[in-house]
Motif scaffolding. Structure first.
Motif, short mmCIF file in Angstrom:
data_model
loop_
_atom_site.label_atom_id
_atom_site.label_comp_id
_atom_site.label_asym_id
_atom_site.label_seq_id
_atom_site.Cartn_x
_atom_site.Cartn_y
_atom_site.Cartn_z
N MET A 1 0.76 -1.22 0.00
CA MET A 1 0.10 0.02 0.11
C MET A 1 0.73 1.28 -0.24
SD MET A 1 -2.88 1.16 2.78
CE MET A 1 -4.02 0.00 2.13
N LEU A 2 0.45 2.09 -0.81
CA LEU A 2 1.31 3.42 -0.96
C LEU A 2 1.04 4.16 0.37
CD1 LEU A 2 0.63 3.98 -4.61
CD2 LEU A 2 2.96 3.42 -3.65
N PHE A 3 1.86 4.89 0.58
CA PHE A 3 1.71 5.99 1.85
C PHE A 3 1.91 7.42 1.43
CE2 PHE A 3 4.46 8.13 4.87
CZ PHE A 3 3.55 8.90 5.72
N PHE A 4 0.83 8.03 1.38
CA PHE A 4 0.57 9.53 1.08
C PHE A 4 0.66 10.52 2.40
CE2 PHE A 4 0.31 9.05 -3.42
CZ PHE A 4 -0.41 7.59 -3.21
N ILE A 5 1.57 11.57 2.44
CA ILE A 5 1.49 12.30 3.88
C ILE A 5 1.26 13.80 3.24
CG2 ILE A 5 3.03 10.82 4.92
CD1 ILE A 5 5.25 13.05 4.47
N LEU A 6 1.04 14.59 4.28
CA LEU A 6 0.90 15.99 4.06
C LEU A 6 2.18 16.58 4.32
CD1 LEU A 6 -2.10 16.97 6.54
CD2 LEU A 6 -2.18 17.03 4.11
N ALA A 7 2.48 17.36 2.97
CA ALA A 7 3.82 17.99 3.18
C ALA A 7 4.14 18.86 4.40
CB ALA A 7 4.17 18.50 1.70
N ASN A 8 3.15 19.60 4.66
CA ASN A 8 3.29 20.77 5.49
C ASN A 8 2.61 20.59 6.98
OD1 ASN A 8 4.40 22.30 3.39
ND2 ASN A 8 1.96 22.49 2.84
N LEU A 9 3.58 20.44 8.06
CA LEU A 9 3.18 20.07 9.28
C LEU A 9 3.03 21.57 9.90
CD1 LEU A 9 5.29 17.06 10.56
CD2 LEU A 9 2.82 17.23 9.73
N ILE A 10 1.90 21.90 10.61
CA ILE A 10 1.91 23.11 11.07
C ILE A 10 1.86 23.34 12.53
CG2 ILE A 10 0.12 25.15 10.88
CD1 ILE A 10 -1.02 23.80 8.39
N ALA A 11 2.55 24.02 13.35
CA ALA A 11 2.61 24.08 14.63
C ALA A 11 2.25 25.13 15.35
CB ALA A 11 4.14 23.60 15.07
N THR A 12 1.61 26.19 14.96
CA THR A 12 1.10 27.22 15.81
C THR A 12 -0.45 27.85 15.35
OG1 THR A 12 1.81 29.31 16.61
CG2 THR A 12 2.22 28.84 14.38
N SER A 13 -0.54 28.84 15.76
CA SER A 13 -2.01 29.22 15.50
C SER A 13 -2.09 30.28 14.38
CB SER A 13 -2.73 29.82 16.82
OG SER A 13 -1.88 31.05 17.11
N VAL A 14 -3.26 30.50 13.65
CA VAL A 14 -3.41 31.42 12.76
C VAL A 14 -4.45 32.55 13.54
CG1 VAL A 14 -5.26 30.23 12.01
CG2 VAL A 14 -4.43 32.07 10.55
N SER A 15 -3.88 33.91 12.86
CA SER A 15 -4.76 34.99 13.34
C SER A 15 -6.05 35.15 12.31
CB SER A 15 -4.02 36.44 13.34
OG SER A 15 -4.61 37.42 13.68
N ALA A 16 -7.13 35.02 12.86
CA ALA A 16 -8.34 35.10 12.10
C ALA A 16 -9.04 36.33 12.53
CB ALA A 16 -8.90 33.63 11.89
N ALA A 17 -10.06 36.53 11.37
CA ALA A 17 -11.27 37.51 11.77
C ALA A 17 -12.20 36.79 12.63
CB ALA A 17 -11.63 38.03 10.58
N SER A 18 -12.78 37.47 13.44
CA SER A 18 -13.74 36.69 14.53
C SER A 18 -15.24 37.06 13.72
CB SER A 18 -13.69 37.26 16.03
OG SER A 18 -13.96 38.58 15.83
N ALA A 311 -0.36 19.80 17.97
CA ALA A 311 0.09 19.69 19.30
C ALA A 311 -1.04 18.74 19.99
CB ALA A 311 0.12 21.15 20.12
N ARG A 312 -2.32 18.84 19.64
CA ARG A 312 -3.32 17.97 20.30
C ARG A 312 -3.88 16.92 19.43
NH1 ARG A 312 -7.44 22.43 22.52
NH2 ARG A 312 -7.05 23.50 20.64
N GLY A 313 -3.03 16.39 18.40
CA GLY A 313 -3.60 15.26 17.35
C GLY A 313 -3.89 15.65 16.04
N ASN A 314 -3.56 14.87 15.10
CA ASN A 314 -3.77 15.21 13.94
C ASN A 314 -4.98 14.31 13.32
OD1 ASN A 314 -4.09 15.29 10.94
ND2 ASN A 314 -1.95 14.64 10.46
N TRP A 315 -6.07 14.95 13.20
CA TRP A 315 -7.35 14.09 13.00
C TRP A 315 -7.43 14.01 11.38
CZ3 TRP A 315 -9.60 17.53 9.57
CH2 TRP A 315 -9.50 18.77 10.04
N SER A 316 -6.70 14.74 10.65
CA SER A 316 -6.81 14.88 9.43
C SER A 316 -6.70 13.87 8.53
CB SER A 316 -6.34 16.03 8.54
OG SER A 316 -4.88 15.87 8.33
#
Length: 673
Positions: A1-18, A311-316
């Motif tokens: 079975m082939l294995f495919f991964i996300l290339a970009n691991l993101i480790a912090t938060s994003v500033s977003a409009a509320s 930091a709290r688990g990759n659900w994707s």
């Protein structure tokens, strides 16, 4: 079975409009990159200029790979100062500053590693180097090929310059491209916050096709293929269009303006926003368009459209596996879906005690055990959640989650809130037990009895599990003289007795007949598969050839099977630990006879040039045997055999698989007298 991964691991938060429903225009990155890069693939040279605009007063860390030389660097017109080094990276500390934006400029250059097309997939993943050749260039974000701010999501613009005949691509929207004289130029932009930037280039033939997404939004589809597979482009474009239409109707609007399939001269498999990067030989496989391609397209929603809170688990990965790989099996047939569930449970049964971990600790696949947990177990958690809530509620919750979290970092807790809000149910116990606990419940159908009643028959069923107890909805089937009846039993303690009526005389009770509950299978429910010796860190290796080409081939194969240096033990006695035995046919037959073990199974005997099979010894220890006609046949197994971990036996003619299968399973059942 082939294995495919996300290339970009993101480790912090994003500033977003509320407030409101987020759109790409509502979510803004604190950091903006403007990069111009020139690449010489033949000379393996790279030179670039970067301007970073940081709209944050935070202290920052600027990173760049150590292999690159800094020609010029300034922060708001002042010298950048000395760098600290760590591994293959160097970093500059930039003090916090209330006056924003801040402007960082860097001119850098360096030499790229040679791109080695002879590497296998695992080696390609492990090298993590910016590499180039005339056949292709791959600059992974994690290699530090460009200056970046650590721990910050960013938007970017990238201008690429290459020799004529080459084409380059990064994730994002192609703004313009041109070829004049001896140079090719292209400009891309990614306006939404994202992780890192991966760059690919090669002597590509580009095919393009437009489509209309939700609400008529134009989406551009492209293939960047090497000439030897250029004829595959129309089929891939058709398939991508179908997947985007599927997931727009299931999840919501496709979040980008394009999607590209890019070929690699190495056996790579990566997914990035707006594109996937797959090896030439991978793209030639006929099943890829029907399976793995859709997985990568869906990652544009889960992983690259909503970012996991690592930091709290990759659900994707679990959600993508459930909505892609598993969904395709459901569309194929109920039997195909059940067989995938069986495979997940057998994989988990192959793990040795202590090899699994809570889903909240999973970030990305690093070896077979992490895939079994982070992909398979997580996918089955989503299956159980859908069974609990119903398909309509489950899908509406995913719609809500997508609307609320697009281009934001989201955690398992955010998913839980979406499902609770839409369903109106308290799901804390469900998520707590499946995310925070390692392992799985071990269920036992302890007894089943019947008695006569005025309405027919009364059945008493006792279920047992370990402690602390899980709260489970346990499916059981009752085989009666009039057919099968089904019940779902709510088990909440270590032992629980259930009583219910059936109309016809009961003959047998079967536990979880459709394999819809994530649990640890008993030994007769999960006969041994090759993956058990691949992922078990206690596995030892017996090499029967003593010297020469056969010995070298056997040791290389053992290393590939276990993805580590094998723990070699002598062949003169039977090991007490799980074992893999590798040798030529005469050597294997003699070793089995000497240790009073069953001879090679009839299903593999006398077939092909090599074979592998598993057996359970009388003491319960798993043994895998690999046997080949000669040294060349043994060497031919190095690449293909590790991909057949879910099999109990497999037969090869040279490197081609000609037969495979799993030993029969037996459901956990109790007959009723």
């Amino acid at each position: 079975m082939l294995f495919f991964i996300l290339a970009n691991l993101i480790a912090t938060s994003v500033s977003a409009a509320s407030g409101g429903t987020p759109d790409a225009s509502d979510v803004h990155a604190e950091v903006q990159y403007d990069i111009t890069v020139q690449i010489d693939p033949v000379g393996r040279k790279i030179e670039g200029r970067t301007v970073i605009t940081a709209n944050t007063p935070d202290e920052l860390t600027l990173m760049l790979g150590r292999r690159f030389e800094v020609m010029h660097a300034r922060i708001d017109g002042s010298s950048l100062g000395p760098a600290a080094t760590s591994g293959n990276m160097r970093g500059w500390r930039i003090h916090g500053e209330q006056q924003i934006p801040r402007r960082i400029e860097m001119h850098w250059r360096g030499e790229l590693a040679p791109l080695d097309a002879s590497l296998d997939h695992q080696q390609t993943l492990g090298r993590n180097e910016p590499a180039s050749s005339e056949a292709g260039t791959f600059l992974p974000d994690s290699s530090g090929w460009y200056p970046y701010i650590a721990g910050k999501l960013a938007s970017y613009r990238v201008a690429i310059e290459l020799p004529a005949g080459q084409r380059g691509i990064v994730a994002g929207r192609l703004i313009e491209e041109s070829e004049s004289g001896e140079r090719y130029r292209a400009r891309f932009e990614f306006p939404s916050p994202t992780g890192g930037i991966d760059l690919m280039a090669g002597p590509y033939t580009v095919e393009s096709r437009g489509m209309r997404g939700t609400g008529g939004k134009p989406i551009q589809l492209r293939t960047y293929f090497h000439r030897q597979i250029a004829d595959l482009a129309p089929a891939y474009l058709d398939a991508v269009k179908g997947y985007i239409e599927l997931y727009e109707s299931w999840v919501g609007e496709y979040p980008f303006t394009e999607f590209s399939v890019v070929s690699s001269p190495t056996p790579t498999g990566f997914g990035m926003p707006t594109l996937t990067y797959l090896g030439i030989e991978v793209l030639r496989l006929p099943f890829i368009r029907a399976t793995s391609l859709g997985h990568e397209v869906l990652h544009n929603w889960w992983g690259n459209g909503v970012y996991p809170d690592y930091a709290r688990g990759n659900w994707s990965e679990g959600l993508t596996t459930f909505m892609a790989d598993y969904a395709y099996k459901e569309r194929e047939s109920p039997e195909a879906a059940r067989e995938m569930r069986r495979g997940w449970l057998r994989d988990f049964a192959a793990l040795a005690p202590g090899q699994d971990a809570p889903l909240t600790t999973f970030t990305s696949r690093t070896h077979g055990a992490t895939q079994i947990v982070g992909y398979n177990k997580a996918a089955m958690v989503f299956l159980m959640l859908r069974d609990l809530l119903g398909r309509d509620t489950f899908d509406r919750a995913l719609h809500a989650f997508w609307r609320e979290q697009r281009f934001r970092i989201a955690s398992w807790a955010d998913l839980q809130r979406a499902f609770e809000t839409v369903s109106g149910r308290d799901l804390r116990s469900f998520f707590d037990q499946w995310l925070s606990r390692p392992g799985a419940p071990a269920l036992v159908l302890a007894e089943a009895k019947r008695a006569r009643s005025d309405s027919g028959h009364v059945i008493t069923v006792a279920l047992e599990q370990g402690t602390p107890a899980y709260r489970l909805r346990v499916p059981v089937a009752i085989r009666t003289e009039g057919g099968e009846e089904f019940r779902t039993l709510d088990l909440e303690s270590a032992r629980q007795v259930f009583t219910f009526d059936v109309h016809n005389k009961p003959l047998e009770v079967i536990l979880d007949p459709d394999l819809r509950l994530f649990r640890r299978l008993k030994s007769d429910e999960a006969p041994p598969i090759l993956r058990q010796i691949m992922v078990d860190r206690t596995t030892v290796t017996v090499l029967l050839p003593e010297s020469g080409e056969a010995r070298n081939a056997a040791e290389t194969l053992a290393t590939k099977l276990q993805n580590r240096a094998p723990k070699l033990v002598a062949s003169d006695k039977l090991p007490a630990a799980p074992s893999v035995v590798i040798g030529l046919r005469d050597q294997v037959d003699a070793w089995l006879a000497k240790n009073k073990l069953p001879e090679r199974p009839e299903i593999v005997a006398g077939k092909g040039s090599a074979e592998a099979w598993t057996l359970s010894r009388s003491d319960g220890v798993t043994l895998a045997v690999v046997s080949a006609r000669d040294a060349a046949s043994l060497a031919a197994l190095t690449r293909p055999l590790p991909h057949y971990g879910r099999q109990s036996y497999v037969v090869f003619e040279d490197a081609k698989m000609i037969g495979r299968g799993a030993w029969p399973t037996r459901a956990q059942a109790v007959k009723i007298d």
